[in-house]
Design a protein around this motif. Structure first.
Motif, mmCIF file in Angstrom:
data_model
loop_
_atom_site.group_PDB
_atom_site.id
_atom_site.type_symbol
_atom_site.label_atom_id
_atom_site.label_comp_id
_atom_site.label_asym_id
_atom_site.label_seq_id
_atom_site.Cartn_x
_atom_site.Cartn_y
_atom_site.Cartn_z
ATOM 1 N N PHE A 7 0.972 -1.096 0.224
ATOM 2 C CA PHE A 7 -0.096 -0.023 0.043
ATOM 3 C C PHE A 7 0.853 1.386 0.010
ATOM 4 C CE2 PHE A 7 -1.717 3.365 2.734
ATOM 5 C CZ PHE A 7 -2.921 3.608 1.840
ATOM 6 N N LYS A 8 1.730 1.104 0.925
ATOM 7 C CA LYS A 8 2.920 2.361 0.914
ATOM 8 C C LYS A 8 3.539 2.641 -0.482
ATOM 9 C CE LYS A 8 5.073 3.879 4.256
ATOM 10 N NZ LYS A 8 5.834 4.307 5.258
ATOM 11 N N PHE A 22 -5.616 -2.461 8.248
ATOM 12 C CA PHE A 22 -4.581 -1.392 8.290
ATOM 13 C C PHE A 22 -5.258 -0.066 8.935
ATOM 14 C CE2 PHE A 22 -3.311 -2.840 3.805
ATOM 15 C CZ PHE A 22 -2.437 -3.770 4.185
ATOM 16 N N ARG A 23 -6.358 -0.484 9.781
ATOM 17 C CA ARG A 23 -7.234 0.739 10.437
ATOM 18 C C ARG A 23 -6.154 1.370 11.397
ATOM 19 N NH1 ARG A 23 -12.286 -0.361 14.300
ATOM 20 N NH2 ARG A 23 -12.857 -1.547 12.465
ATOM 21 N N GLU A 24 -5.362 1.004 12.177
ATOM 22 C CA GLU A 24 -4.715 1.855 13.154
ATOM 23 C C GLU A 24 -3.393 2.569 12.314
ATOM 24 O OE1 GLU A 24 -5.388 2.671 16.060
ATOM 25 O OE2 GLU A 24 -7.171 1.475 15.588
ATOM 26 N N LYS A 25 -2.951 2.328 11.301
ATOM 27 C CA LYS A 25 -2.092 2.952 10.319
ATOM 28 C C LYS A 25 -2.642 3.856 9.668
ATOM 29 C CE LYS A 25 1.379 -0.849 10.247
ATOM 30 N NZ LYS A 25 2.034 -1.869 9.767
ATOM 31 N N LEU A 26 -3.881 3.596 9.303
ATOM 32 C CA LEU A 26 -4.400 4.609 8.395
ATOM 33 C C LEU A 26 -5.239 5.805 9.051
ATOM 34 C CD1 LEU A 26 -6.231 2.219 5.885
ATOM 35 C CD2 LEU A 26 -4.316 3.484 5.281
ATOM 36 N N ARG A 27 -5.588 5.554 10.186
ATOM 37 C CA ARG A 27 -6.210 6.658 10.942
ATOM 38 C C ARG A 27 -5.690 8.083 11.012
ATOM 39 N NH1 ARG A 27 -10.006 5.431 15.692
ATOM 40 N NH2 ARG A 27 -9.910 3.141 14.744
ATOM 41 N N PRO A 28 -4.557 7.985 11.354
ATOM 42 C CA PRO A 28 -3.917 9.341 11.206
ATOM 43 C C PRO A 28 -4.119 10.055 9.865
ATOM 44 C CG PRO A 28 -2.271 7.972 12.155
ATOM 45 C CD PRO A 28 -3.321 7.054 11.482
ATOM 46 N N LEU A 66 1.081 10.099 -1.862
ATOM 47 C CA LEU A 66 1.284 10.937 -0.598
ATOM 48 C C LEU A 66 0.829 10.306 0.685
ATOM 49 C CD1 LEU A 66 1.170 14.394 -2.541
ATOM 50 C CD2 LEU A 66 3.311 13.258 -1.582
ATOM 51 N N VAL A 67 -0.395 9.964 0.809
ATOM 52 C CA VAL A 67 -1.026 9.472 1.845
ATOM 53 C C VAL A 67 -0.374 8.373 2.243
ATOM 54 C CG1 VAL A 67 -3.173 8.380 2.991
ATOM 55 C CG2 VAL A 67 -3.191 10.707 1.663
#
Length: 95
Positions: A7-8, A22-28, A66-67
């Motif tokens: 994804f990165k 990936f919820r916790e990594k996507l949250r920010p 970028l995200v």
């Protein structure tokens, strides 16, 4: 089956399960980009558009990348540019 590292690299999520995995990594990223933790999507906006310009497609791809790279400051600039282009396309004015 997609890995976060994939994804990165490409900025694309494979399926709804990726959002969960990936919820916790996507949250920010979602908090920064939308002002909320939960991603609401942009499909309704896309459905309204008859055909997206190549320039807008390129900007959306750049935003995803970028995200994925967690470059939120630059992503916010691209997001604003997308909004500006969308408003211009609707005959509206932009700020």
């Amino acid at each position: 089956g997609k890995k976060y590292e994939d994804f990165k690299k490409d900025g694309l999520l494979g399926c709804p399960g990726c959002y969960e995995a990936f919820r916790e990594k996507l949250r920010p990223a979602f908090q920064h980009m939308q002002g909320a933790h939960r991603y609401s999507g942009d499909e309704p906006k896309k459905a309204e558009a008859k055909e997206e310009s190549p320039e807008l497609k390129e900007l959306r791809n750049r935003l995803s990348k970028l995200v994925a790279d967690e470059n939120y400051e630059e992503a916010a600039k691209v997001r604003d540019e997308i909004h500006k282009k969308e408003q211009e396309g609707k005959g509206g004015t932009s700020k």
